[in-house]
Design a protein around this motif. Structure first.
Motif, PDB file in Angstrom:
ATOM      1  N   THR A  77       0.857  -1.179   0.000  1.00 55.17           N
ATOM      2  CA  THR A  77       0.000   0.000   0.000  1.00 55.17           C
ATOM      3  C   THR A  77       0.894   1.229   0.000  1.00 55.17           C
ATOM      4  O   THR A  77       2.091   1.130   0.245  1.00 55.17           O
ATOM      5  N   HIS A  78       0.308   2.375  -0.271  1.00 57.41           N
ATOM      6  CA  HIS A  78       1.121   3.589  -0.252  1.00 57.41           C
ATOM      7  C   HIS A  78       1.351   4.057   1.182  1.00 57.41           C
ATOM      8  O   HIS A  78       2.461   4.414   1.557  1.00 57.41           O
ATOM      9  N   GLY A  79       0.300   4.035   1.974  1.00 54.48           N
ATOM     10  CA  GLY A  79       0.435   4.414   3.381  1.00 54.48           C
ATOM     11  C   GLY A  79      -0.383   5.608   3.795  1.00 54.48           C
ATOM     12  O   GLY A  79      -0.676   5.788   4.965  1.00 54.48           O
ATOM     13  N   HIS A  80      -0.773   6.441   2.831  1.00 57.13           N
ATOM     14  CA  HIS A  80      -1.532   7.647   3.183  1.00 57.13           C
ATOM     15  C   HIS A  80      -2.882   7.321   3.804  1.00 57.13           C
ATOM     16  O   HIS A  80      -3.368   8.065   4.644  1.00 57.13           O
ATOM     17  N   LEU A  81      -3.475   6.200   3.437  1.00 55.93           N
ATOM     18  CA  LEU A  81      -4.776   5.811   3.994  1.00 55.93           C
ATOM     19  C   LEU A  81      -4.639   5.177   5.376  1.00 55.93           C
ATOM     20  O   LEU A  81      -5.637   4.881   6.026  1.00 55.93           O
ATOM     21  N   HIS A  82      -3.398   4.945   5.807  1.00 54.88           N
ATOM     22  CA  HIS A  82      -3.128   4.341   7.123  1.00 54.88           C
ATOM     23  C   HIS A  82      -2.414   5.317   8.055  1.00 54.88           C
ATOM     24  O   HIS A  82      -1.928   4.921   9.105  1.00 54.88           O
TER      25      HIS A  82
END
Length: 171
Positions: A77-82
């Motif tokens: 995942t990219h990480g921005h949603l986490h």
């Protein structure tokens, strides 16, 4: 087995193509953790397990992927949603939910690798805009049985020995 992991290339094509060419025949898989800012069907992105970052606008990209590469489950995942710029807790919980052994993410542009409760968390940094260091980085992950070695490289292919980290998966 080796896996190329890269993130946050933010429109770079020549550098991405060079890294891919340098390693594509030695790795079993190539992962791009988002913010390529390139069309999903362009030549530079061909062959990558890629996800959508907050700066990607091609709707072909997905927000997350779960990929079985040989005998290890990767959560990508990219990480921005986490909210990874604040904490890895949300990302770690998601990895546990998905049964992942290895998490590949970006977004913060901060290169690093750590084992959290048996899950290997890898952020390859950025090959354009690194944070917390000057080196523009990507990773080659080497897996052999239950041993993992995370080796960081500069965009030009120079190995960053001082950043190499070794981990062991436990059952």
């Amino acid at each position: 087995m080796k896996v190329l992991i890269i993130s946050d290339s933010h429109g770079l094509t020549k550098e991405l193509a060079a890294i891919k060419k340098r390693h594509e025949y030695e790795v079993a898989a190539m992962i791009h953790c988002g913010d390529s800012e390139l069309p999903a069907d362009c030549a530079e992105m061909a062959g990558f397990y890629a996800v959508r970052g907050n700066c990607d606008y091609d709707s072909i990209y997905v927000n997350e992927r779960i990929e079985l590469i040989r005998d290890k489950t990767f959560y990508i995942t990219h990480g921005h949603l986490h909210n990874v710029k604040m904490s890895l807790v949300n990302l770690h919980y998601k990895a546990r939910e998905t049964g992942a052994h290895i998490v590949c993410f970006g977004h913060s542009h901060e290169a690093g690798a750590e084992m959290i409760d048996g899950i290997l968390m890898i952020n390859p940094g950025s090959i354009l805009l690194p944070r917390m260091r000057k080196e523009k980085t990507y990773v080659i992950l080497s897996l052999e049985n239950e041993d993992a070695e995370v080796t960081f490289y500069e965009v030009d292919g120079t190995k960053l020995e001082h950043m190499t980290a070794r981990f062991r998966f436990s059952h």
